[in-house]
Motif scaffolding. Structure first.
Motif, PDB file in Angstrom:
ATOM      1  N   GLY A   1      20.315  17.151   5.081  1.00 28.93           N
ATOM      2  CA  GLY A   1      18.960  17.426   5.555  1.00 28.93           C
ATOM      3  C   GLY A   1      18.380  16.266   6.337  1.00 28.93           C
ATOM      4  O   GLY A   1      17.745  16.459   7.388  1.00 28.93           O
ATOM      5  N   ILE A   2      18.583  15.048   5.851  1.00 27.84           N
ATOM      6  CA  ILE A   2      18.090  13.869   6.557  1.00 27.84           C
ATOM      7  C   ILE A   2      18.804  13.712   7.892  1.00 27.84           C
ATOM      8  O   ILE A   2      18.195  13.348   8.906  1.00 27.84           O
ATOM      9  N   ALA A   3      20.109  13.983   7.916  1.00 35.39           N
ATOM     10  CA  ALA A   3      20.856  13.884   9.179  1.00 35.39           C
ATOM     11  C   ALA A   3      20.297  14.839  10.218  1.00 35.39           C
ATOM     12  O   ALA A   3      20.120  14.479  11.388  1.00 35.39           O
ATOM     13  N   ALA A   4      20.008  16.078   9.803  1.00 32.96           N
ATOM     14  CA  ALA A   4      19.458  17.060  10.743  1.00 32.96           C
ATOM     15  C   ALA A   4      18.076  16.635  11.232  1.00 32.96           C
ATOM     16  O   ALA A   4      17.756  16.761  12.424  1.00 32.96           O
ATOM     17  N   CYS A   5      17.245  16.130  10.322  1.00 31.29           N
ATOM     18  CA  CYS A   5      15.923  15.632  10.730  1.00 31.29           C
ATOM     19  C   CYS A   5      16.062  14.496  11.735  1.00 31.29           C
ATOM     20  O   CYS A   5      15.286  14.404  12.708  1.00 31.29           O
ATOM     21  N   ALA A   6      17.034  13.622  11.510  1.00 35.14           N
ATOM     22  CA  ALA A   6      17.235  12.486  12.415  1.00 35.14           C
ATOM     23  C   ALA A   6      17.594  12.947  13.819  1.00 35.14           C
ATOM     24  O   ALA A   6      17.091  12.409  14.816  1.00 35.14           O
ATOM     25  N   ILE A   7      18.440  13.963  13.922  1.00 33.77           N
ATOM     26  CA  ILE A   7      18.799  14.461  15.242  1.00 33.77           C
ATOM     27  C   ILE A   7      17.609  15.162  15.890  1.00 33.77           C
ATOM     28  O   ILE A   7      17.436  15.113  17.121  1.00 33.77           O
ATOM     29  N   GLY A   8      16.747  15.782  15.086  1.00 34.35           N
ATOM     30  CA  GLY A   8      15.519  16.330  15.636  1.00 34.35           C
ATOM     31  C   GLY A   8      14.658  15.255  16.276  1.00 34.35           C
ATOM     32  O   GLY A   8      14.128  15.429  17.387  1.00 34.35           O
ATOM     33  N   VAL A   9      14.502  14.126  15.585  1.00 39.28           N
ATOM     34  CA  VAL A   9      13.725  13.004  16.133  1.00 39.28           C
ATOM     35  C   VAL A   9      14.399  12.445  17.382  1.00 39.28           C
ATOM     36  O   VAL A   9      13.741  12.169  18.397  1.00 39.28           O
ATOM     37  N   ALA A  10      15.714  12.287  17.325  1.00 33.37           N
ATOM     38  CA  ALA A  10      16.443  11.741  18.476  1.00 33.37           C
ATOM     39  C   ALA A  10      16.338  12.668  19.690  1.00 33.37           C
ATOM     40  O   ALA A  10      16.152  12.213  20.821  1.00 33.37           O
ATOM     41  N   GLN A  11      16.469  13.977  19.458  1.00 34.84           N
ATOM     42  CA  GLN A  11      16.359  14.923  20.567  1.00 34.84           C
ATOM     43  C   GLN A  11      14.972  14.876  21.190  1.00 34.84           C
ATOM     44  O   GLN A  11      14.825  14.925  22.419  1.00 34.84           O
ATOM     45  N   ALA A  12      13.939  14.770  20.362  1.00 40.22           N
ATOM     46  CA  ALA A  12      12.578  14.672  20.884  1.00 40.22           C
ATOM     47  C   ALA A  12      12.405  13.418  21.737  1.00 40.22           C
ATOM     48  O   ALA A  12      11.773  13.452  22.805  1.00 40.22           O
ATOM     49  N   ALA A  13      12.963  12.291  21.280  1.00 38.96           N
ATOM     50  CA  ALA A  13      12.874  11.047  22.044  1.00 38.96           C
ATOM     51  C   ALA A  13      13.630  11.167  23.368  1.00 38.96           C
ATOM     52  O   ALA A  13      13.178  10.671  24.414  1.00 38.96           O
ATOM     53  N   LEU A  14      14.783  11.820  23.338  1.00 36.65           N
ATOM     54  CA  LEU A  14      15.550  12.038  24.567  1.00 36.65           C
ATOM     55  C   LEU A  14      14.780  12.930  25.535  1.00 36.65           C
ATOM     56  O   LEU A  14      14.718  12.657  26.744  1.00 36.65           O
ATOM     57  N   ASP A  15      14.181  14.003  25.015  1.00 36.21           N
ATOM     58  CA  ASP A  15      13.394  14.904  25.872  1.00 36.21           C
ATOM     59  C   ASP A  15      12.259  14.161  26.570  1.00 36.21           C
ATOM     60  O   ASP A  15      12.021  14.345  27.773  1.00 36.21           O
ATOM     61  N   GLU A  16      11.547  13.330  25.806  1.00 38.55           N
ATOM     62  CA  GLU A  16      10.452  12.561  26.396  1.00 38.55           C
ATOM     63  C   GLU A  16      10.966  11.592  27.459  1.00 38.55           C
ATOM     64  O   GLU A  16      10.332  11.394  28.507  1.00 38.55           O
ATOM     65  N   SER A  17      12.104  10.990  27.224  1.00 36.33           N
ATOM     66  CA  SER A  17      12.682  10.047  28.186  1.00 36.33           C
ATOM     67  C   SER A  17      13.059  10.749  29.485  1.00 36.33           C
ATOM     68  O   SER A  17      12.799  10.238  30.586  1.00 36.33           O
ATOM     69  N   LEU A  18      13.678  11.917  29.361  1.00 35.29           N
ATOM     70  CA  LEU A  18      14.076  12.665  30.550  1.00 35.29           C
ATOM     71  C   LEU A  18      12.860  13.103  31.364  1.00 35.29           C
ATOM     72  O   LEU A  18      12.845  13.018  32.591  1.00 35.29           O
ATOM     73  N   SER A  19      11.831  13.573  30.642  1.00 35.19           N
ATOM     74  CA  SER A  19      10.622  14.016  31.322  1.00 35.19           C
ATOM     75  C   SER A  19       9.951  12.862  32.072  1.00 35.19           C
ATOM     76  O   SER A  19       9.564  12.999  33.241  1.00 35.19           O
ATOM     77  N   TYR A  20       9.839  11.722  31.399  1.00 37.53           N
ATOM     78  CA  TYR A  20       9.177  10.573  32.003  1.00 37.53           C
ATOM     79  C   TYR A  20       9.993  10.022  33.177  1.00 37.53           C
ATOM     80  O   TYR A  20       9.445   9.728  34.255  1.00 37.53           O
ATOM     81  N   ALA A  21      11.300   9.914  32.979  1.00 36.19           N
ATOM     82  CA  ALA A  21      12.149   9.323  34.021  1.00 36.19           C
ATOM     83  C   ALA A  21      12.175  10.189  35.269  1.00 36.19           C
ATOM     84  O   ALA A  21      12.345   9.679  36.387  1.00 36.19           O
ATOM     85  N   GLY A  22      12.014  11.491  35.115  1.00 34.35           N
ATOM     86  CA  GLY A  22      12.005  12.364  36.279  1.00 34.35           C
ATOM     87  C   GLY A  22      10.697  12.334  37.044  1.00 34.35           C
ATOM     88  O   GLY A  22      10.661  12.666  38.242  1.00 34.35           O
ATOM     89  N   GLY A  23       9.605  11.952  36.380  1.00 40.43           N
ATOM     90  CA  GLY A  23       8.301  11.946  37.025  1.00 40.43           C
ATOM     91  C   GLY A  23       7.798  10.586  37.454  1.00 40.43           C
ATOM     92  O   GLY A  23       6.969  10.469  38.363  1.00 40.43           O
ATOM     93  N   ARG A  24       8.280   9.538  36.829  1.00 37.55           N
ATOM     94  CA  ARG A  24       7.836   8.173  37.137  1.00 37.55           C
ATOM     95  C   ARG A  24       8.546   7.662  38.387  1.00 37.55           C
ATOM     96  O   ARG A  24       9.788   7.663  38.454  1.00 37.55           O
ATOM     97  N   ARG A  25       7.791   7.204  39.368  1.00 36.50           N
ATOM     98  CA  ARG A  25       8.370   6.725  40.631  1.00 36.50           C
ATOM     99  C   ARG A  25       8.163   5.214  40.760  1.00 36.50           C
ATOM    100  O   ARG A  25       7.078   4.695  40.500  1.00 36.50           O
ATOM    101  N   GLN A  26       9.203   4.543  41.136  1.00 31.71           N
ATOM    102  CA  GLN A  26       9.159   3.116  41.444  1.00 31.71           C
ATOM    103  C   GLN A  26      10.057   2.869  42.665  1.00 31.71           C
ATOM    104  O   GLN A  26      11.126   3.504  42.793  1.00 31.71           O
ATOM    105  N   PHE A  27       9.624   1.967  43.547  1.00 31.05           N
ATOM    106  CA  PHE A  27      10.396   1.651  44.749  1.00 31.05           C
ATOM    107  C   PHE A  27      10.673   2.912  45.576  1.00 31.05           C
ATOM    108  O   PHE A  27      11.741   3.072  46.182  1.00 31.05           O
TER     109      PHE A  27
END
Length: 390
Positions: free
Chosen positions: A252-278
């Motif tokens: 159960g803890i392992a599954a919860c951990a992957i839920g947290v990791a997936q959420a962090a990955l989703d946020e990273s992908l969303s931000y990296a696609g919208g944030r512009r530099q250079f």
């Protein structure tokens, strides 16, 4: 910036019923859990009404038999439900895992009479459970616990203190491990204690780094009377019951951990696609792309590992080693992916305007609960090389 639900993950589910179940969970997540997760966690608010909703929806008894009000779902499916819930709010996902852990002793070791009397309400009657093994002086060394249950008349009197109890003070029932005999693992028995038992009280909740909406508290047993009919399993069998529950709880803890990791990955992908530099999105830079690739690979590997262990359990095969591996790898993955997410978001990642700082704080506790990751390594090594010589 408000939290959003994790992006749907393509899943291989064994039945149409399981696919419908995941769709229901995602609907509840998007409508009831994700929109208020950040605000309620910041306020330290325990979402009891969400657990009532999950009970009404049949989601608090998924891995248990339908004859007692459970969902008859294999662990392979139940764990994916936990992942969805934890990705939106760990307080909820881990809370469901703890409740399931608290039901394990009665479901697996109780008599038919005990199950008939109590299990239906525990699985689908709106009740919420907690699991009482750890104590102030016995965490990893659980066999040294000191809480005692003494025989008195036709029952038992429980005296002692339990520590680090998720849902401590708000649960309707507690599965309690107490010493009924001599020192060591063989002197421990299991009891089902009502949350309103006379002599049972909770200390003030711990002030934690993360999961502020989930109450974690010491429980004090001051001569709590428990009838013989609420002792679960044989006298002295409690530690074996506890270990059996922990193998499943680690998944159960392992599954919860992957839920947290997936959420962090989703946020990273969303931000990296919208944030512009250079003049271009930062997702176009190779260094960041490689970070995202590593994060995604670890998430998929962790998911595969916990599902493989779940399938062993569903087939009735030994899975203790695989459960420890899944708990170790998935929780380390959650911590690493959440930390990388903060780095990708830069200064914004360090603020509460974005959810990754909360995910990072929550990921840390997953490396500690249900046996620290150092304990998981000991469990794995014993399976590989045999018990340590003394």
């Amino acid at each position: 910036m408000p939290d959003r639900a994790p992006q749907p993950v393509d899943r291989t589910l064994p039945t149409e019923e399981a696919r419908d179940l995941i769709a229901l969970v995602r609907e509840i997540v998007q409508r009831e859990i994700a929109p208020r997760a950040a605000e309620e966690e910041e306020a330290g608010r325990f979402p009891r009404e969400l657990f009532s909703l999950l009970s009404e929806s049949g989601l608090l008894g998924l891995p248990y038999g339908s004859e007692y009000g459970g969902g008859d779902q294999p662990y392979e499916v139940y764990l994916q439900v936990l992942e969805e819930l934890a990705g939106a709010r760990l307080t909820v996902g881990l809370g469901v895992s703890v409740h399931s852990l608290a039901c394990h002793a009665l479901a697996g070791y109780g008599t038919e009479e005990q199950r008939a009397e109590h299990l239906g309400a525990m699985l689908g009657g709106g009740l919420l459970g907690a699991y009482c093994l750890s104590e102030p002086s016995s965490g990893s060394d659980a066999a040294s616990l000191r809480t005692r249950a003494e025989r008195e008349g036709d029952g038992w009197v429980v005296t002692g203190t339990k520590a680090w109890i998720t849902h401590g003070g708000v649960a309707d029932f507690y599965t309690v491990l107490a010493r009924t005999g001599g020192e060591g693992a063989r002197g421990i028995s299991a009891f089902l204690v009502p949350g309103d038992a006379e002599g049972l009280s909770a200390a003030a909740p711990e002030k934690k780094m993360g999961m502020k909406g989930s109450p974690t508290a010491q429980l004090h047993f001051d001569g709590v009377r428990v009838p013989e009919s609420r002792r679960i399993g044989d006298e002295g069998q409690g530690f074996a019951i506890a270990l059996s529950a922990l193998d499943s709880g680690r998944l159960g803890i392992a599954a919860c951990a992957i839920g947290v990791a997936q959420a962090a990955l989703d946020e990273s992908l969303s931000y990296a696609g919208g944030r512009r530099q250079f003049g271009r999105p930062i997702a176009d830079f190779q260094g960041l792309r490689f970070m995202l690739a590593d994060m995604a690979t670890k998430v998929e590997a962790g998911r595969a590992l916990y599902l493989a262990a779940a399938r062993l359990r569903d087939r009735g095969l030994p899975f203790s080693k695989e459960a420890a591996m899944a708990k170790l790898f998935c929780t380390d993955t959650a911590m690493q992916v959440a930390t990388d997410a903060v780095q990708i978001l830069g200064g914004y990642g360090y603020t509460s305007d974005f959810p990754v700082e909360r995910l990072m704080r929550e990921a840390k506790v997953l490396q500690i609960v249900e046996g620290t990751n150092q304990i998981q390594r000991m469990v794995i090594a014993r399976h590989l090389a045999g018990p340590e010589s003394r």
